[in-house]
Write a protein that holds these residues in place. Structure first.
Motif, mmCIF file in Angstrom:
data_model
loop_
_atom_site.group_PDB
_atom_site.id
_atom_site.type_symbol
_atom_site.label_atom_id
_atom_site.label_comp_id
_atom_site.label_asym_id
_atom_site.label_seq_id
_atom_site.Cartn_x
_atom_site.Cartn_y
_atom_site.Cartn_z
ATOM 1 N N SER A 101 2.905 -10.066 -15.785
ATOM 2 C CA SER A 101 1.751 -9.082 -16.341
ATOM 3 C C SER A 101 0.611 -9.194 -15.623
ATOM 4 O O SER A 101 0.111 -8.205 -15.411
ATOM 5 C CB SER A 101 1.671 -9.670 -17.829
ATOM 6 O OG SER A 101 1.041 -11.134 -17.696
ATOM 7 N N ARG A 102 0.579 -10.238 -14.830
ATOM 8 C CA ARG A 102 -0.630 -10.327 -13.828
ATOM 9 C C ARG A 102 -0.615 -9.366 -12.666
ATOM 10 O O ARG A 102 -1.499 -8.497 -12.198
ATOM 11 C CB ARG A 102 -0.928 -11.699 -13.332
ATOM 12 C CG ARG A 102 -2.172 -11.830 -12.604
ATOM 13 C CD ARG A 102 -2.675 -13.029 -12.366
ATOM 14 N NE ARG A 102 -3.893 -13.402 -13.167
ATOM 15 C CZ ARG A 102 -4.357 -14.498 -13.248
ATOM 16 N NH1 ARG A 102 -4.031 -15.358 -12.435
ATOM 17 N NH2 ARG A 102 -5.405 -14.496 -14.111
ATOM 18 N N VAL A 103 0.745 -9.221 -12.407
ATOM 19 C CA VAL A 103 1.026 -8.256 -11.281
ATOM 20 C C VAL A 103 0.837 -6.883 -11.648
ATOM 21 O O VAL A 103 0.274 -5.969 -11.053
ATOM 22 C CB VAL A 103 2.378 -8.325 -10.751
ATOM 23 C CG1 VAL A 103 2.833 -7.422 -9.848
ATOM 24 C CG2 VAL A 103 2.483 -9.552 -9.967
ATOM 25 N N ARG A 104 1.393 -6.539 -12.970
ATOM 26 C CA ARG A 104 1.081 -5.111 -13.640
ATOM 27 C C ARG A 104 -0.422 -5.011 -13.664
ATOM 28 O O ARG A 104 -0.789 -3.603 -13.303
ATOM 29 C CB ARG A 104 1.768 -5.038 -14.876
ATOM 30 C CG ARG A 104 3.271 -4.974 -14.546
ATOM 31 C CD ARG A 104 4.177 -4.895 -15.926
ATOM 32 N NE ARG A 104 5.390 -4.690 -15.645
ATOM 33 C CZ ARG A 104 6.608 -4.863 -16.278
ATOM 34 N NH1 ARG A 104 6.240 -5.089 -17.759
ATOM 35 N NH2 ARG A 104 7.717 -4.660 -16.272
ATOM 36 N N GLU A 105 -1.304 -5.715 -14.015
ATOM 37 C CA GLU A 105 -2.411 -5.695 -14.355
ATOM 38 C C GLU A 105 -3.418 -5.303 -12.904
ATOM 39 O O GLU A 105 -4.310 -4.550 -12.966
ATOM 40 C CB GLU A 105 -3.286 -6.892 -14.880
ATOM 41 C CG GLU A 105 -2.926 -6.908 -16.426
ATOM 42 C CD GLU A 105 -3.365 -8.227 -17.061
ATOM 43 O OE1 GLU A 105 -4.245 -9.255 -16.442
ATOM 44 O OE2 GLU A 105 -3.063 -8.793 -17.990
ATOM 45 N N ALA A 106 -2.842 -6.058 -11.883
ATOM 46 C CA ALA A 106 -3.499 -5.873 -10.460
ATOM 47 C C ALA A 106 -3.115 -4.493 -10.022
ATOM 48 O O ALA A 106 -4.036 -3.808 -9.443
ATOM 49 C CB ALA A 106 -2.781 -7.088 -9.654
ATOM 50 N N GLY A 107 -1.722 -4.063 -10.377
ATOM 51 C CA GLY A 107 -1.526 -2.783 -10.091
ATOM 52 C C GLY A 107 -2.415 -1.748 -10.609
ATOM 53 O O GLY A 107 -2.772 -0.664 -10.070
ATOM 54 N N PHE A 137 6.597 10.916 -9.463
ATOM 55 C CA PHE A 137 5.689 9.665 -9.235
ATOM 56 C C PHE A 137 4.524 9.988 -10.280
ATOM 57 O O PHE A 137 4.041 9.214 -11.017
ATOM 58 C CB PHE A 137 5.003 9.581 -7.741
ATOM 59 C CG PHE A 137 5.759 8.669 -7.094
ATOM 60 C CD1 PHE A 137 6.319 7.527 -7.291
ATOM 61 C CD2 PHE A 137 6.115 8.909 -5.535
ATOM 62 C CE1 PHE A 137 7.286 7.100 -6.521
ATOM 63 C CE2 PHE A 137 6.937 8.578 -4.766
ATOM 64 C CZ PHE A 137 7.346 7.407 -5.008
ATOM 65 N N LEU A 138 4.240 11.374 -10.336
ATOM 66 C CA LEU A 138 3.009 11.662 -11.478
ATOM 67 C C LEU A 138 3.713 11.807 -12.769
ATOM 68 O O LEU A 138 3.006 11.403 -13.630
ATOM 69 C CB LEU A 138 2.835 13.278 -11.115
ATOM 70 C CG LEU A 138 1.787 13.162 -9.937
ATOM 71 C CD1 LEU A 138 1.200 14.726 -9.603
ATOM 72 C CD2 LEU A 138 0.392 12.479 -10.051
ATOM 73 N N SER A 157 6.610 4.194 -15.625
ATOM 74 C CA SER A 157 7.870 3.598 -15.703
ATOM 75 C C SER A 157 8.293 2.907 -14.392
ATOM 76 O O SER A 157 9.225 1.904 -14.498
ATOM 77 C CB SER A 157 8.756 4.471 -16.523
ATOM 78 O OG SER A 157 8.937 5.654 -15.660
ATOM 79 N N ILE A 158 7.988 3.754 -13.306
ATOM 80 C CA ILE A 158 8.670 3.293 -12.102
ATOM 81 C C ILE A 158 7.988 1.991 -11.623
ATOM 82 O O ILE A 158 8.278 0.874 -11.154
ATOM 83 C CB ILE A 158 8.185 4.371 -11.004
ATOM 84 C CG1 ILE A 158 9.171 5.557 -11.158
ATOM 85 C CG2 ILE A 158 8.601 3.847 -9.584
ATOM 86 C CD1 ILE A 158 8.803 6.868 -10.338
ATOM 87 N N TRP A 159 6.694 1.902 -11.749
ATOM 88 C CA TRP A 159 5.808 0.512 -11.611
ATOM 89 C C TRP A 159 6.353 -0.245 -12.465
ATOM 90 O O TRP A 159 6.684 -1.518 -12.189
ATOM 91 C CB TRP A 159 4.430 0.794 -11.770
ATOM 92 C CG TRP A 159 3.333 -0.413 -11.562
ATOM 93 C CD1 TRP A 159 3.111 -1.105 -12.659
ATOM 94 C CD2 TRP A 159 3.389 -1.139 -10.303
ATOM 95 N NE1 TRP A 159 2.277 -2.113 -12.097
ATOM 96 C CE2 TRP A 159 2.607 -2.328 -10.784
ATOM 97 C CE3 TRP A 159 3.734 -0.895 -9.193
ATOM 98 C CZ2 TRP A 159 2.058 -3.205 -9.774
ATOM 99 C CZ3 TRP A 159 3.716 -1.964 -8.223
ATOM 100 C CH2 TRP A 159 2.571 -2.811 -8.387
ATOM 101 N N HIS A 160 6.746 -0.279 -13.690
ATOM 102 C CA HIS A 160 7.231 -1.223 -14.582
ATOM 103 C C HIS A 160 8.701 -1.707 -14.133
ATOM 104 O O HIS A 160 8.981 -2.757 -14.146
ATOM 105 C CB HIS A 160 7.374 -0.883 -16.042
ATOM 106 C CG HIS A 160 6.109 -0.873 -16.931
ATOM 107 N ND1 HIS A 160 5.643 -2.155 -17.254
ATOM 108 C CD2 HIS A 160 5.142 0.128 -17.024
ATOM 109 C CE1 HIS A 160 4.420 -2.009 -17.681
ATOM 110 N NE2 HIS A 160 4.133 -0.623 -17.456
#
Length: 187
Positions: free
Chosen positions: A27-33, A6-7, A12-15
């Motif tokens: 893109s909004r979900v990624r910004e929220a994360g 995870f570190l 890349s896991i989040w993407h």
């Protein structure tokens, strides 16, 4: 073991995970994360500050009273303070035992009073104010979150309540913001 991955590859896991979200909202979900992660980092810094204050205050009191092992006991209190409400109290109890065995009942009672005073200051003043500012939530929400988490899931619930509230607060604020520039308010 998984923390290492995870570190190393968290971004890349989040993407990868957010590829399940439809393209227009991705893109909004990624910004929220990212905003939620920023809140978690603030939580970690605030917890470290509260733990440091606990350790320095109690360690100084132990050193002033001449209790042996003041520095190692303060270090244990620092580590224990990462568990809300009970961590520093449990590790502080070790200081009371050392004071009792080495200096007698009077010093043990003074040490106990010192630890209780510091814990009261932490729980009712320091934790809500510092944590509330660091994670952009109201101090009352911090207190109620720790209490609710503790009642529902014990020490683990108390430990995870504020980071979960902080993450969700920032995540939802950015996700539902009408104006993309409003995400700065959540940070």
């Amino acid at each position: 073991f998984t923390v290492i991955f995870f570190l190393l590859g968290g971004r890349s896991i989040w993407h990868f995970v957010t590829r399940a979200v439809p393209q227009p909202q991705r893109s909004r979900v990624r910004e929220a994360g990212a905003a939620g992660f920023h809140s978690l980092a603030g939580y970690a810094r605030a917890t470290s500050l509260v733990a440091l204050v606990d350790a320095v205050t109690i360690g100084s009191g132990l050193a002033i009273m001449g209790i042996p092992l003041a520095l190692p006991l303060a270090s244990l209190i620092f580590l224990g303070a990462f568990v809300p409400v009970v961590g520093a109290l449990v590790t502080g109890f070790l200081a009371v035992i050392v004071a009792l065995l080495t200096k007698g009942l009077v010093f043990a009672l003074i040490t106990l009073a010192l630890i209780i005073a510091v814990m009261q200051l932490e729980a009712h003043v320091l934790q809500p104010l510092v944590m509330g500012r660091a994670v952009s939530i109201h101090p009352l929400a911090v207190v109620l979150g720790i209490t609710t988490g503790g009642v529902l899931a014990g020490i683990i619930g108390a430990l995870l309540a504020v980071p979960a509230i902080a993450f969700l607060n920032s995540f939802v604020r950015v996700l539902v913001a009408e104006d993309p520039d409003a995400e700065g308010e959540a940070l």
